[in-house]
Motif scaffolding. Structure first.
Motif, short mmCIF file in Angstrom:
data_model
loop_
_atom_site.label_atom_id
_atom_site.label_comp_id
_atom_site.label_asym_id
_atom_site.label_seq_id
_atom_site.Cartn_x
_atom_site.Cartn_y
_atom_site.Cartn_z
N LEU A 194 4.11 -4.40 -13.17
CA LEU A 194 3.73 -3.55 -14.30
C LEU A 194 3.28 -2.17 -13.82
N PHE A 195 2.57 -2.13 -12.73
CA PHE A 195 2.11 -0.85 -12.19
C PHE A 195 3.30 0.02 -11.79
N PHE A 196 4.28 -0.59 -11.16
CA PHE A 196 5.43 0.17 -10.67
C PHE A 196 6.40 0.58 -11.78
N THR A 197 6.45 -0.19 -12.86
CA THR A 197 7.50 0.04 -13.87
C THR A 197 7.00 0.64 -15.19
N LYS A 198 5.74 0.36 -15.56
CA LYS A 198 5.24 0.82 -16.86
C LYS A 198 4.48 2.13 -16.68
N THR A 199 4.82 3.12 -17.48
CA THR A 199 4.12 4.40 -17.44
C THR A 199 3.45 4.66 -18.79
N ILE A 200 2.34 5.38 -18.74
CA ILE A 200 1.59 5.74 -19.94
C ILE A 200 1.36 7.25 -19.90
N MET A 201 1.81 7.93 -20.92
CA MET A 201 1.69 9.39 -20.95
C MET A 201 0.40 9.80 -21.66
N TRP A 202 -0.39 10.63 -20.99
CA TRP A 202 -1.59 11.22 -21.57
C TRP A 202 -1.36 12.72 -21.70
N SER A 203 -1.76 13.27 -22.84
CA SER A 203 -1.47 14.68 -23.09
C SER A 203 -2.16 15.62 -22.11
N ASP A 204 -3.31 15.22 -21.56
CA ASP A 204 -4.05 16.11 -20.66
C ASP A 204 -3.75 15.84 -19.18
N PHE B 4 0.83 -1.20 0.00
CA PHE B 4 0.00 0.00 0.00
C PHE B 4 0.87 1.26 0.00
N ASP B 5 1.87 1.30 0.86
CA ASP B 5 2.76 2.46 0.93
C ASP B 5 3.54 2.66 -0.36
N HIS B 6 3.99 1.55 -0.95
CA HIS B 6 4.75 1.65 -2.19
C HIS B 6 3.87 2.15 -3.33
N ILE B 7 2.62 1.68 -3.39
CA ILE B 7 1.69 2.16 -4.41
C ILE B 7 1.43 3.65 -4.24
N TYR B 8 1.27 4.08 -3.00
CA TYR B 8 1.01 5.51 -2.74
C TYR B 8 2.19 6.37 -3.15
N ASP C 94 1.15 14.13 -14.80
CA ASP C 94 1.82 12.96 -14.23
C ASP C 94 1.62 11.73 -15.11
N PRO C 95 2.58 10.81 -15.14
CA PRO C 95 2.41 9.59 -15.93
C PRO C 95 1.28 8.72 -15.36
N GLN C 96 0.55 8.07 -16.25
CA GLN C 96 -0.53 7.17 -15.85
C GLN C 96 0.01 5.76 -15.69
N ARG C 97 -0.73 4.94 -14.94
CA ARG C 97 -0.30 3.58 -14.65
C ARG C 97 -1.32 2.55 -15.15
N LEU C 98 -0.84 1.34 -15.35
CA LEU C 98 -1.68 0.26 -15.85
C LEU C 98 -2.31 -0.48 -14.66
#
Length: 463
Positions: free
Chosen positions: A444-454, A29-33, A457-461
């Protein structure tokens, strides 16, 4: 000697399992936060959670389509202490997941009282169901909603129907579709209570009444013949129980009349529809996370095919027709690449025109195991209400969302496992599957980022 017995008691290990689950989950939980303080739909939930936590109940976001049960729970738990930051709001979900584990154990113990050790392992494994476990670390409605539903089931099994109706009401305040699970317990209560007015004594066991389909048919015939007689023969406790459930139903119908729809907020995004393939997708969800049990029943399915070739052929044709004419795609699913369903659909269903047809035999196999598992438990009233309620909950949804499958899956899992051959081996494989999938999705949540133009901050899977 006394200490040895205590250490080797199921209660001791249940407490230790809960402690281990709590400690490990808190670290995750702390790491996700630290990784992301705002995940997908939390951008709608957290502002409302903050407002309600600060006792400002006049705020609302029209994009939120559920009732404010989660925010009210936050105001009750956190508001008096001024802990209205996102960290503590998320912790409400984690706290609910801690409560869910012993509730799972109570329900497993009700259905399989002779398998205490397996019930502890099953409860722990069910708490680790990957999509549910991940939601336990976010400020989403799912886990708190599930807690209220589980409390409704527990109170029903304890024959405390007034309390069941109270928790059922709270479940509806968390998520409107939970009214179906109030109907689920109320329907069973009504059938069994009415049957008890003329059931032979041998049908009554320490676990209550298990009704066959023939007994349900006999009950309905008898009620049509002498409805007044059986109404008179029912006991006062029955009327208290059924009145409690009816009160929840009346309150919900009043809400529908005032609101004009089951959805609050943006109704256009969640319009009711007929989407039969949702049952197929749910069956695949069950197959993925309960594959050891499903595989163990595969020979039985092959024997069924041999003896019921025409039935299987008819279901195969029906499945192909449903897939061809009723496959619906919600625009949200195609637009949001932060969810696994987006990739599954685009890389298989959307990419290969015939993939959805090739999956029909798998759907038939999976649905067969789902129905057989619950039917084998020996309670036709449970199976009848399960099919009815799951159909209503899923088929009316256009959006494919794994979170819709949580409660139907849990009700199936409660009836799965301990009675089949190789049950312990299947349970080990189930646990290892959940563990592996959780590790993979967290990585995947911790390592993969997805960039949204709007979004800055990077988005997560996520699921």
């Amino acid at each position: 000697m006394t200490l040895f017995i205590q250490i080797n008691s199921p209660s001791f290990w249940l407490i230790n399992s809960l402690a281990a689950y709590s400690v490990i989950s808190k670290l995750i939980f702390d790491h996700i936060y630290l990784t992301s303080k705002m995940v997908v739909d939390e951008e709608f939930h957290i502002p409302l959670g903050k407002a309600y936590c600060n006792f400002n109940f006049s705020v609302w976001d029209p994009k939120v389509t559920t009732l404010p049960g989660l925010y009210l729970a936050s105001s009750l738990l956190l508001g008096p202490f001024g802990l209205c930051q996102p960290y503590y709001l998320r912790f409400v979900s984690l706290l609910a997941s801690f409560i869910n584990l012993p509730l799972f154990y109570i329900l497993f113990s009700k259905y399989c009282p002779e398998s205490k050790w397996s019930n502890i392992c099953s409860s722990f494994t069910l708490a680790l169901l990957p999509p549910l476990y991940f939601c336990s670390h976010l400020y989403y409605t799912d886990v708190v909603s599930l807690t209220m539903v589980l409390l409704t089931f527990v109170m029903y099994e304890m024959d405390c129907h007034f309390c069941a109706s109270i928790f059922g009401s709270l479940a509806v305040v968390c998520r409107q579709t939970n009214i179906i699970w109030v109907v689920f317990v109320a329907g069973q209560f009504l059938l069994k209570a009415m049957y008890a007015t003329f059931a032979p004594k041998q049908t009554k066991t320490s676990g209550g009444i298990n009704m066959s389909f023939q007994e349900i048919v006999d009950l309905l015939k008898e009620l049509m013949k002498n409805p007044i007689k059986h109404a008179i023969n029912t006991y006062l406790r029955f009327w208290k129980g059924i009145t409690s459930y009816l009160a929840v139903g009346v309150a919900f119908l009043t809400f529908l009349a005032i609101n004009g729809s089951i959805v609050v907020g943006d109704k256009s995004a969640h319009e009711a529809t007929i989407h039969l393939p949702q049952l197929f997708y749910f069956s695949i969800f069950c197959l993925v996370f309960l594959w050891p049990y499903f595989v163990s029943q595969s020979l039985d399915f092959l024997n069924f095919i041999k003896t019921h070739k025409l039935v299987i052929l008819l279901f195969l044709i029906l499945g192909l027709l449903i897939v061809h004419y009723n496959t619906l795609v919600h625009p949200y699913m195609l637009a949001d690449n932060r969810h696994y369903v987006f990739y599954i659909w685009n890389r298989f269903y959307g990419k290969y025109a015939y993939f959805k047809y090739f999956m029909v035999p798998v759907y038939i196999f999976s649905l067969y195991i789902v129905i057989k598992t619950i039917y084998s438990s020996g309670d036709a009233s449970y199976l009848m209400m399960y099919i009815l309620c799951v159909f209503i909950v899923l088929v009316t949804q256009k959006l494919i969302e794994v979170r819709y499958y949580f409660i139907p899956y849990i009700l199936l899992r409660l009836k799965t496992g301990n009675r089949i051959p190789l049950a312990k081996f299947c349970l080990i494989l189930e646990f290892l599957t959940s563990l592996f999938v959780n590790i993979a999705t967290l990585k995947l949540f911790f390592t993969k980022t997805i960039m949204w133009s709007d979004y800055a901050d990077p988005q997560r899977l996520i699921w």
